[in-house]
Design an enzyme around this catalytic site. Structure first.
Site, PDB file in Angstrom:
ATOM      1  N   ARG A  34     -64.769   7.168  21.356  1.00  0.00           N
ATOM      2  CA  ARG A  34     -64.741   8.592  20.989  1.00  0.00           C
ATOM      3  C   ARG A  34     -66.052   9.294  21.349  1.00  0.00           C
ATOM      4  O   ARG A  34     -66.039  10.462  21.731  1.00  0.00           O
ATOM      5  CB  ARG A  34     -64.473   8.737  19.497  1.00  0.00           C
ATOM      6  CG  ARG A  34     -63.003   8.615  19.154  1.00  0.00           C
ATOM      7  CD  ARG A  34     -62.790   8.750  17.671  1.00  0.00           C
ATOM      8  NE  ARG A  34     -61.381   8.971  17.379  1.00  0.00           N
ATOM      9  CZ  ARG A  34     -60.880   8.978  16.162  1.00  0.00           C
ATOM     10  NH1 ARG A  34     -61.672   8.778  15.113  1.00  0.00           N
ATOM     11  NH2 ARG A  34     -59.587   9.197  15.960  1.00  0.00           N
ATOM     12  N   LYS A 192     -44.369  -0.848  10.041  1.00  0.00           N
ATOM     13  CA  LYS A 192     -43.328  -0.280   9.175  1.00  0.00           C
ATOM     14  C   LYS A 192     -42.595   0.915   9.766  1.00  0.00           C
ATOM     15  O   LYS A 192     -43.219   1.820  10.318  1.00  0.00           O
ATOM     16  CB  LYS A 192     -43.963   0.180   7.864  1.00  0.00           C
ATOM     17  CG  LYS A 192     -44.347  -0.971   6.965  1.00  0.00           C
ATOM     18  CD  LYS A 192     -44.918  -0.422   5.688  1.00  0.00           C
ATOM     19  CE  LYS A 192     -45.028  -1.497   4.627  1.00  0.00           C
ATOM     20  NZ  LYS A 192     -45.663  -0.922   3.424  1.00  0.00           N
ATOM     21  N   GLY A 340     -55.028   3.602  16.911  1.00  0.00           N
ATOM     22  CA  GLY A 340     -56.071   2.577  16.836  1.00  0.00           C
ATOM     23  C   GLY A 340     -55.674   1.219  17.384  1.00  0.00           C
ATOM     24  O   GLY A 340     -56.349   0.663  18.256  1.00  0.00           O
ATOM     25  N   GLY A 363     -54.016   9.708  13.855  1.00  0.00           N
ATOM     26  CA  GLY A 363     -53.084  10.579  13.129  1.00  0.00           C
ATOM     27  C   GLY A 363     -52.724  11.831  13.914  1.00  0.00           C
ATOM     28  O   GLY A 363     -51.566  12.265  13.913  1.00  0.00           O
TER      29      GLY A 363
HETATM   30  C1  3PG Z   1     -59.029   9.652  12.609  1.00  0.00           C
HETATM   31  O1  3PG Z   1     -59.781   8.668  12.704  1.00  0.00           O
HETATM   32  O2  3PG Z   1     -57.785   9.566  12.701  1.00  0.00           O
HETATM   33  C2  3PG Z   1     -59.653  11.008  12.516  1.00  0.00           C
HETATM   34  O3  3PG Z   1     -61.018  10.941  12.719  1.00  0.00           O
HETATM   35  C3  3PG Z   1     -59.293  11.700  11.233  1.00  0.00           C
HETATM   36  O4  3PG Z   1     -59.860  11.058  10.120  1.00  0.00           O
HETATM   37  P1  3PG Z   1     -59.251  11.306   8.671  1.00  0.00           P
HETATM   38  O5  3PG Z   1     -57.890  10.667   8.653  1.00  0.00           O
HETATM   39  O6  3PG Z   1     -60.209  10.685   7.684  1.00  0.00           O
HETATM   40  O7  3PG Z   1     -59.136  12.804   8.472  1.00  0.00           O
END
Ligand code: 3PG
Length: 386
Positions: A34, A192, A340, A363
């Site tokens: 990142r 899941k 991830g 996310g």
């Molecule tokens: C992530 O790693 O998905 C983003 O940096 C968002 O982080 P957060 O879910 O803590 O808002």
């Protein structure tokens, strides 16, 4: 939306929101993907002669409190190395009182140490906006959060625009989802169905084939009447899986890799899906299934990949994910990968430069695929329309 690269940044105070939420262990950044993805934006602003302030969150600290383990200090050190210049970390930056010369850069300490960040507090957002002439939203990975540093500040800044990383992510994801070259094939892996339900639903309207893997596939196998033994399986979601299978082509494995325990040293056995015993756990797709899916992927026009198809951390259950990774790498189609675990597989099989686009979002990537509005992007659109 307005783009940073179309603006004159010379001599301007430019506040850039990046997603530098990277894994840190013992004070060291352990994966800097990142950070590296944000460098072109930062370097562009520096070259253009801007007074550059970069802000980000790291982890999920208690609101309003300084906690050393969530400090961006390791990130500041890491960026300093990558840019071969000393990047100072500014601790109490909200009230201003720090200097940044034109063509220079500072990193502002974790935005989530500020009370009101997560609640998108108006007064906090106004303070941030007051620090700059131009606000640049570049944190695709946090674009699904309506928080002060991603959303509120864009309401009040004199100028609010998208940085190149955010713009590129939106272009690449839009290309894959909105005007895909057919056939469009998606891979949704992971443990899941419940956590990927919206993704599965949304993709089932768009894709020509939906490949499921990991624990998710077990629920589909059970829905097809196959034995799953003691595999991870959400029995309550079997009806949902059956509906999805009516809607879209979901190729199920014909062979699987099983073990009687979940461990690094477990003995792996390849079985037909019809032969899974009561004490078996399905931990990967089998080689015949993997080959069949690989040829589907090689012929795909567009591939969207989120999630591994087996427990690829353990080598004896990594075959499926490896075969699919290499097939994606070899495919002439446009491929995007996000999330991830997916990026860990991309690294493990060294295919990063063969995937057309690797998203920095976890996310945010999923929410985009689900067709949701990303609030940090929506506010830039609103501002551009004004
Ligand atoms: C992530 O790693 O998905 C983003 O940096 C968002 O982080 P957060 O879910 O803590 O808002």
């Amino acid at each position: 939306v307005l783009k940073m690269t179309d603006l004159d940044l010379n001599g301007k105070r430019v506040l850039i929101r990046e997603d530098l939420n990277v894994p840190v262990k013992d004070g060291q950044v352990t994966s800097d993907a990142r950070i590296r993805a944000s460098l072109p934006t930062i370097e562009f602003a520096l070259k253009a002669g801007a007074q550059v302030m970069v802000m980000s969150h790291l982890g999920r600290p208690t609101e309003g409190e300084y906690e050393e383990k969530y400090s961006l200090a390791p990130v500041a050190e890491h960026i300093s190395k990558l840019l071969s210049r000393q990047v100072p970390l500014v601790k109490n930056w909200l009230e201003g009182g720090f200097e940044v010369a034109a063509g220079e850069l500072v990193l502002l300490e974790n935005v989530r140490f500020n009370t009101g960040e997560k609640k998108d507090n108006e007064a906090l957002s106004q303070k941030m906006a007051g620090l700059c002439d131009i606000y640049v939203m570049d944190a695709f990975g946090t674009a699904h959060r309506a928080q002060a540093s991603t959303h509120g500040v864009a309401r009040f800044a004199q100028v609010a625009c998208a940085g190149p990383l955010l713009a590129n992510e939106l272009d690449a994801l839009g290309k894959a989802l909105k005007q895909p070259t057919p056939p469009l094939v998606a891979i949704v892996g992971g443990s899941k169905v419940s956590t990927k339900l919206e993704v599965l639903n949304s993709l089932s309207d768009k894709v020509d084939q939906l490949i499921v893997g990991g624990g998710i596939a077990n629920t589909f196998l059970a829905a097809a009447g196959k034995p799953v033994g003691k595999s991870l399986c959400e029995h309550d979601l079997i009806p949902v899986a059956q509906e999805l299978m009516k809607k879209v082509n979901i190729p199920l494995p014909v062979d699987v890799v099983v073990a009687t325990e979940f461990s690094e040293t477990a003995t792996a056995t390849v079985k037909s899906v019809d032969d899974v015993a009561e004490d078996d756990m399905i931990l990967d797709i089998g080689p015949v299934s993997a080959q069949a899916l690989a040829s589907t992927l090689k012929d795909a026009g567009t591939i969207i990949w989120n999630g591994p198809v087996g427990v690829f951390e353990f080598d004896q259950f990594a075959g499926g994910t490896k075969t699919l990774s290499l097939a994606i790498a070899e495919s002439a189609g446009f491929s995007i990968a996000g999330g991830g675990d997916t990026l860990a597989a991309v690294d493990k099989y060294e295919i990063a430069d063969k995937v057309s686009y690797i998203s920095t979002g976890g996310g945010a990537f999923l929410e985009f695929v689900e067709g949701k509005v990303l609030p940090a992007v929506a506010i830039l659109e609103t501002r551009a329309a004004q």
